[in-house]
Design a protein around this motif. Structure first.
Motif, PDB file in Angstrom:
ATOM      1  N   PRO A  44      46.638  37.105  39.467  1.00  0.00           N
ATOM      2  CA  PRO A  44      46.593  36.184  41.061  1.00  0.00           C
ATOM      3  C   PRO A  44      45.372  36.981  42.463  1.00  0.00           C
ATOM      4  N   ARG A  45      44.723  35.485  43.292  1.00  0.00           N
ATOM      5  CA  ARG A  45      44.479  36.600  44.613  1.00  0.00           C
ATOM      6  C   ARG A  45      44.448  34.718  45.658  1.00  0.00           C
ATOM      7  N   GLN A  46      44.448  35.464  46.679  1.00  0.00           N
ATOM      8  CA  GLN A  46      44.925  34.320  47.651  1.00  0.00           C
ATOM      9  C   GLN A  46      43.104  34.192  48.112  1.00  0.00           C
ATOM     10  N   TYR A  47      42.575  32.214  48.325  1.00  0.00           N
ATOM     11  CA  TYR A  47      41.744  31.521  48.787  1.00  0.00           C
ATOM     12  C   TYR A  47      42.106  30.946  49.527  1.00  0.00           C
ATOM     13  N   THR A  48      41.619  30.938  51.096  1.00  0.00           N
ATOM     14  CA  THR A  48      41.888  30.347  52.334  1.00  0.00           C
ATOM     15  C   THR A  48      41.456  28.463  51.785  1.00  0.00           C
ATOM     16  N   ILE A  49      41.756  27.865  52.103  1.00  0.00           N
ATOM     17  CA  ILE A  49      40.872  26.539  51.855  1.00  0.00           C
ATOM     18  C   ILE A  49      39.971  26.278  53.044  1.00  0.00           C
ATOM     19  N   VAL A  60      37.558  26.015  48.177  1.00  0.00           N
ATOM     20  CA  VAL A  60      37.766  27.213  48.690  1.00  0.00           C
ATOM     21  C   VAL A  60      36.187  27.692  48.459  1.00  0.00           C
ATOM     22  N   THR A  61      36.121  28.658  49.168  1.00  0.00           N
ATOM     23  CA  THR A  61      35.293  29.725  49.329  1.00  0.00           C
ATOM     24  C   THR A  61      34.857  30.775  49.364  1.00  0.00           C
ATOM     25  N   VAL A  62      34.226  30.939  48.015  1.00  0.00           N
ATOM     26  CA  VAL A  62      35.106  32.964  47.879  1.00  0.00           C
ATOM     27  C   VAL A  62      33.179  33.830  47.615  1.00  0.00           C
ATOM     28  N   LYS A  63      33.732  35.088  48.135  1.00  0.00           N
ATOM     29  CA  LYS A  63      32.715  35.781  48.510  1.00  0.00           C
ATOM     30  C   LYS A  63      32.853  36.859  47.300  1.00  0.00           C
ATOM     31  N   ARG A  64      32.175  37.073  46.320  1.00  0.00           N
ATOM     32  CA  ARG A  64      31.949  37.947  44.952  1.00  0.00           C
ATOM     33  C   ARG A  64      32.281  39.730  45.610  1.00  0.00           C
ATOM     34  N   THR A  71      32.932  52.707  43.747  1.00  0.00           N
ATOM     35  CA  THR A  71      34.592  52.239  43.330  1.00  0.00           C
ATOM     36  C   THR A  71      33.694  51.049  42.391  1.00  0.00           C
ATOM     37  N   PRO A  72      34.476  49.985  41.880  1.00  0.00           N
ATOM     38  CA  PRO A  72      34.811  48.900  40.324  1.00  0.00           C
ATOM     39  C   PRO A  72      34.608  47.767  40.956  1.00  0.00           C
ATOM     40  N   ASP A  73      33.611  46.889  40.885  1.00  0.00           N
ATOM     41  CA  ASP A  73      33.719  45.325  41.306  1.00  0.00           C
ATOM     42  C   ASP A  73      34.988  44.757  41.735  1.00  0.00           C
ATOM     43  N   GLY A  74      35.416  44.143  42.400  1.00  0.00           N
ATOM     44  CA  GLY A  74      36.166  42.687  42.382  1.00  0.00           C
ATOM     45  C   GLY A  74      36.531  42.290  41.077  1.00  0.00           C
ATOM     46  N   GLN A  75      38.172  41.919  40.577  1.00  0.00           N
ATOM     47  CA  GLN A  75      37.724  41.035  39.304  1.00  0.00           C
ATOM     48  C   GLN A  75      38.232  39.807  39.851  1.00  0.00           C
ATOM     49  N   VAL A  76      39.172  39.393  40.453  1.00  0.00           N
ATOM     50  CA  VAL A  76      39.006  38.091  40.537  1.00  0.00           C
ATOM     51  C   VAL A  76      37.974  37.372  40.648  1.00  0.00           C
ATOM     52  N   SER A  77      37.701  37.567  42.051  1.00  0.00           N
ATOM     53  CA  SER A  77      36.306  37.521  42.644  1.00  0.00           C
ATOM     54  C   SER A  77      34.635  37.435  41.928  1.00  0.00           C
ATOM     55  N   THR A  78      34.994  38.144  40.396  1.00  0.00           N
ATOM     56  CA  THR A  78      33.608  38.382  40.443  1.00  0.00           C
ATOM     57  C   THR A  78      33.642  37.393  38.969  1.00  0.00           C
ATOM     58  N   ILE A 117      34.619  33.256  58.117  1.00  0.00           N
ATOM     59  CA  ILE A 117      34.060  32.118  58.295  1.00  0.00           C
ATOM     60  C   ILE A 117      35.102  31.014  57.307  1.00  0.00           C
ATOM     61  N   THR A 118      35.446  31.032  56.505  1.00  0.00           N
ATOM     62  CA  THR A 118      36.487  30.082  55.666  1.00  0.00           C
ATOM     63  C   THR A 118      37.550  29.246  56.649  1.00  0.00           C
ATOM     64  N   PRO A 119      38.534  30.032  57.672  1.00  0.00           N
ATOM     65  CA  PRO A 119      39.808  28.980  58.051  1.00  0.00           C
ATOM     66  C   PRO A 119      39.131  28.720  59.136  1.00  0.00           C
ATOM     67  N   VAL A 231      44.234  38.084  57.996  1.00  0.00           N
ATOM     68  CA  VAL A 231      43.914  39.244  57.705  1.00  0.00           C
ATOM     69  C   VAL A 231      43.571  38.754  56.089  1.00  0.00           C
ATOM     70  N   PHE A 232      42.950  39.485  55.994  1.00  0.00           N
ATOM     71  CA  PHE A 232      42.320  38.666  54.051  1.00  0.00           C
ATOM     72  C   PHE A 232      42.924  40.485  53.835  1.00  0.00           C
ATOM     73  N   GLY A 233      43.621  40.655  53.291  1.00  0.00           N
ATOM     74  CA  GLY A 233      44.226  41.399  52.529  1.00  0.00           C
ATOM     75  C   GLY A 233      45.851  41.977  52.820  1.00  0.00           C
TER      76      GLY A 233
HETATM   77  C1  LIG Z   1      45.265  35.039  52.394  1.00  0.00           C
HETATM   78  C2  LIG Z   1      44.216  35.873  52.315  1.00  0.00           C
HETATM   79  C3  LIG Z   1      43.579  35.057  52.484  1.00  0.00           C
HETATM   80  C4  LIG Z   1      42.233  34.563  52.022  1.00  0.00           C
HETATM   81  N1  LIG Z   1      41.045  34.366  51.834  1.00  0.00           N
HETATM   82  C5  LIG Z   1      39.941  34.536  51.136  1.00  0.00           C
HETATM   83  C6  LIG Z   1      38.688  33.682  51.365  1.00  0.00           C
HETATM   84  O1  LIG Z   1      39.051  32.638  52.462  1.00  0.00           O
HETATM   85  N2  LIG Z   1      37.579  34.289  50.256  1.00  0.00           N
HETATM   86  C7  LIG Z   1      37.381  35.141  49.926  1.00  0.00           C
HETATM   87  O2  LIG Z   1      36.478  35.256  49.536  1.00  0.00           O
HETATM   88  N3  LIG Z   1      38.506  35.418  49.820  1.00  0.00           N
HETATM   89  C8  LIG Z   1      39.909  35.717  50.725  1.00  0.00           C
HETATM   90  N4  LIG Z   1      40.575  36.928  50.193  1.00  0.00           N
HETATM   91  C9  LIG Z   1      40.636  37.758  49.816  1.00  0.00           C
HETATM   92  C10 LIG Z   1      40.964  37.662  48.140  1.00  0.00           C
HETATM   93  O3  LIG Z   1      42.204  37.012  47.926  1.00  0.00           O
HETATM   94  C11 LIG Z   1      40.838  38.810  47.661  1.00  0.00           C
HETATM   95  O4  LIG Z   1      41.624  40.057  47.858  1.00  0.00           O
HETATM   96  C12 LIG Z   1      39.174  39.485  46.765  1.00  0.00           C
HETATM   97  O5  LIG Z   1      38.233  37.914  46.447  1.00  0.00           O
HETATM   98  C13 LIG Z   1      39.298  40.469  46.503  1.00  0.00           C
HETATM   99  O6  LIG Z   1      39.488  40.319  44.865  1.00  0.00           O
HETATM  100  P1  LIG Z   1      38.850  40.569  43.847  1.00  0.00           P
HETATM  101  O7  LIG Z   1      40.421  40.903  42.792  1.00  0.00           O
HETATM  102  O8  LIG Z   1      37.754  40.106  43.520  1.00  0.00           O
HETATM  103  O9  LIG Z   1      39.037  42.899  43.939  1.00  0.00           O
HETATM  104  P2  LIG Z   1      39.944  43.948  43.469  1.00  0.00           P
HETATM  105  O10 LIG Z   1      39.670  43.649  41.807  1.00  0.00           O
HETATM  106  O11 LIG Z   1      41.442  42.888  44.281  1.00  0.00           O
HETATM  107  O12 LIG Z   1      38.696  44.461  44.148  1.00  0.00           O
HETATM  108  C14 LIG Z   1      39.528  44.746  45.730  1.00  0.00           C
HETATM  109  C15 LIG Z   1      38.508  45.730  45.849  1.00  0.00           C
HETATM  110  O13 LIG Z   1      39.079  47.071  45.545  1.00  0.00           O
HETATM  111  C16 LIG Z   1      38.274  48.222  44.761  1.00  0.00           C
HETATM  112  N5  LIG Z   1      39.160  48.870  44.218  1.00  0.00           N
HETATM  113  C17 LIG Z   1      40.615  48.196  42.535  1.00  0.00           C
HETATM  114  N6  LIG Z   1      40.126  49.088  42.548  1.00  0.00           N
HETATM  115  C18 LIG Z   1      39.599  50.414  42.629  1.00  0.00           C
HETATM  116  C19 LIG Z   1      39.951  51.613  42.531  1.00  0.00           C
HETATM  117  N7  LIG Z   1      40.745  52.458  41.249  1.00  0.00           N
HETATM  118  N8  LIG Z   1      39.434  51.783  43.779  1.00  0.00           N
HETATM  119  C20 LIG Z   1      38.859  52.352  44.574  1.00  0.00           C
HETATM  120  N9  LIG Z   1      38.433  51.031  45.044  1.00  0.00           N
HETATM  121  C21 LIG Z   1      38.747  50.363  43.954  1.00  0.00           C
HETATM  122  C22 LIG Z   1      37.639  47.173  44.400  1.00  0.00           C
HETATM  123  O14 LIG Z   1      35.876  47.623  44.335  1.00  0.00           O
HETATM  124  C23 LIG Z   1      37.057  45.801  45.932  1.00  0.00           C
HETATM  125  O15 LIG Z   1      36.425  46.652  46.682  1.00  0.00           O
HETATM  126  C24 LIG Z   1      42.330  36.502  50.947  1.00  0.00           C
HETATM  127  C25 LIG Z   1      42.988  37.023  51.144  1.00  0.00           C
HETATM  128  C26 LIG Z   1      44.159  37.223  52.011  1.00  0.00           C
HETATM  129  C27 LIG Z   1      45.402  37.764  52.335  1.00  0.00           C
END
Ligand SMILES: Cc1cc2nc3c(=O)[nH]c(=O)nc-3n(C[C@H](O)[C@H](O)[C@H](O)COP(=O)(O)OP(=O)(O)OC[C@H]3O[C@@H](n4cnc5c(N)ncnc54)[C@H](O)[C@@H]3O)c2cc1C
Length: 246
Positions: A44-49, A60-64, A71-78, A117-119, A231-233
């Motif tokens: 699960p990941r949080q995304y602001t409405i 919701v608006t998601v940045k990849r 470092t790897p691509d973000g899992q959920v956003s990707t 910008i999302t909130p 804070v987005f994290g």
């Molecule tokens: C309250 C809140 C609201 C949010 N609102 C939004 C929103 O409106 N829009 C939005 O786009 N996002 C928002 N986010 C952020 C969102 O929840 C995610 O954190 C974001 O999309 C990244 O998730 P992911 O699964 O793609 O990345 P993840 O897989 O969680 O990775 C995150 C980062 O960690 C790095 N990483 C992962 N594994 C490793 C490793 N082994 N070594 C080194 N680095 C590593 C990745 O390269 C990446 O840079 C919000 C977060 C919160 C807490």
């Protein structure tokens, strides 16, 4: 679900329930979206409405998140960028979060960078419908105009309000940006911007960005208790006031 390509690596998803009414939310709240990843894990990941309360759907608006320097691509956003299409059924939580728009008529200063910008977009959409007379100043920093998510709707809402003004800073091609007010080049600098008396400030962006913005605002006399942020994290900001209502 409707999918809107907002800018490079930024997509909006307009989510409607499979059955029943959409869950009510307060402006500024977020949902958690859980997806099944190729390795079999469910994340699960949080995304602001990013929309105001509309009744029939929420956006919701998601940045990849792309990996950099090994470092790897973000899992959920990707996953959302690659798989979420009209017809995809997503597991979306009830809205939650305490950083919500207040109902006062105090002037509001909204400070954001990048996907922060999302909130702000949700707040402005709500205000333009319910309180178009409220004084609002928007200050936003981005890489360039074409990476500025949700710009078109923000522009419409600024124009729909009686006293809303937006100033943008772009590190690239600011002079060519077709913004309402000429964009400024480089990093955001709040040392000389118009700050309405008694304004509440709400910020969202990277921690270092928010620390700088907060320091400048406090040096200009804005009391710390009028500054709130999201804070987005993990919230590693230990100045004590925590996330609060905008
Ligand atoms: C309250 C809140 C609201 C949010 N609102 C939004 C929103 O409106 N829009 C939005 O786009 N996002 C928002 N986010 C952020 C969102 O929840 C995610 O954190 C974001 O999309 C990244 O998730 P992911 O699964 O793609 O990345 P993840 O897989 O969680 O990775 C995150 C980062 O960690 C790095 N990483 C992962 N594994 C490793 C490793 N082994 N070594 C080194 N680095 C590593 C990745 O390269 C990446 O840079 C919000 C977060 C919160 C807490």
């Amino acid at each position: 679900m409707e999918r809107i390509e907002e800018a490079e690596d930024i997509v909006s998803l307009v989510l409607a329930p499979v059955s029943g009414p959409v869950a009510p939310h307060r402006t500024g709240q977020y949902v958690a979206i859980a997806v099944d990843l190729p390795d079999g894990s469910r994340q699960p990941r949080q995304y602001t409405i990013s929309s105001g309360p509309r009744g029939d759907a929420l956006r919701v608006t998601v940045k990849r998140v792309r990996g950099a320097d090994g470092t790897p691509d973000g899992q959920v956003s990707t996953w959302l960028h690659e798989h979420a299409q009209p017809g995809t059924v997503l597991d979306v939580s009830q809205p939650s979060g305490d950083v919500i728009l207040d109902d006062s008529d105090r002037p509001l200063v909204l400070v954001s960078a990048g996907i922060g910008i999302t909130p702000i977009a949700a707040i402005l959409e709500d205000l333009s419908r319910r309180s178009p007379g409220r004084t609002v100043r928007l200050f936003h920093a981005d890489r360039a105009h074409d990476t500025h998510a949700l710009y078109a709707s923000l522009r419409r809402q600024v124009l729909a309000m009686d006293d809303a003004r937006a100033q943008n800073w772009y590190t690239k091609d600011a002079e060519d940006a077709p913004t309402l007010h000429p964009a400024l080049p480089g990093r955001m600098d709040l040392s000389e911007v118009d700050l309405p008396d008694g304004a509440m400030v709400f910020m969202c962006g990277p921690l270092a960005f928010m620390r700088d913005a907060r320091a400048t605002l406090m040096a200009r006399g804005v009391p710390a208790e009028l500054i709130s942020y999201e804070v987005f994290g993990p919230d590693l900001w230990s100045h004590g006031s925590g996330s609060q209502a905008a």
